[in-house]
Motif scaffolding. Sequence first.
Motif: not given
Length: 282
Positions: A39-45, A147-162
């Motif tokens: 879903a993140a990749g679909l929104l990133f494009v 969105m790029f970090f989530e889709s391409a790298l699998g890194i959820c920056i918001g989750c890191k903050l959580y």
Amino acid sequence: MTKDAALKPTPPTPNWRRFGESVPGYEVPVLNERAVRAAAGLLFVPALISFMNAWLLGNFQPTRLFVVAFLIDFALRLFVSPRWAPSLVLGQWLVRRQQPEWVGAPQKRFAWAIGFVLALTMFVLVVVQQVIGPLNILVCATCLTLMFFESALGICIGCKLYNLIRPEAAQHCPGGSCALPPDPAVQVDRRQAAAAAAYAAVLAVAASLLAPAPTPTAAAMKAPAAETTAAVAPQASAPANAPGSAASAATAAAAAEAERCKVPDFAKAIGHEEMWKRHNHC
């Protein structure tokens, strides 16, 4: 119970209003990380396309349309259920033949709340007030980065903050990053880093060799013409200020060029003035 039935995974319990799925063996509601990344990749494009349309062409209509779609999608995720968010529905369909990777839903909810705030900010600025300026660029760049970090790298920056705010509450992070230390076997060593640096150096050399010859600007092209006109003018039989004379033609050409190179307001508003001049050879 047969052996095949015992090995068959238990499907998650559907709940059309609950945030996340109830899966046996998981203490908290979970989400399918594969569908979330899709879903993140679909929104990133479309986000990148609309951003470049605004940045390079000054066309903000795609950005406004995307902001509306983005806001609706995240509102459905947070206030109804992720099951009804269009990007997640399509993402789940695209990865339907893959085994799910269940991750904790609470940290995803926190991350998506950040996305919703960014979407709401962009909606007010771009759609309602139609503001054009550096703040828009900053918010758009933040969304693209997340969105790029989530889709391409699998890194959820918001989750890191959580996890920084409530480290004891984060469970079932992607790749076990919440509970397990990084595996030394998959770390980058010095030889790999040197190979990557050599690759970058080769690309830099190739870029310099393949670079096209600089195109003369309009001002540089006008300079020789002006000198030629000045040299020929004393020999002209007609007065310099006569209609149709070389001086009048040069003045008209200069005025037309000045009008062509007039920087539009949108480029000035986003600090894009010099780049706009370079793109238009001014």
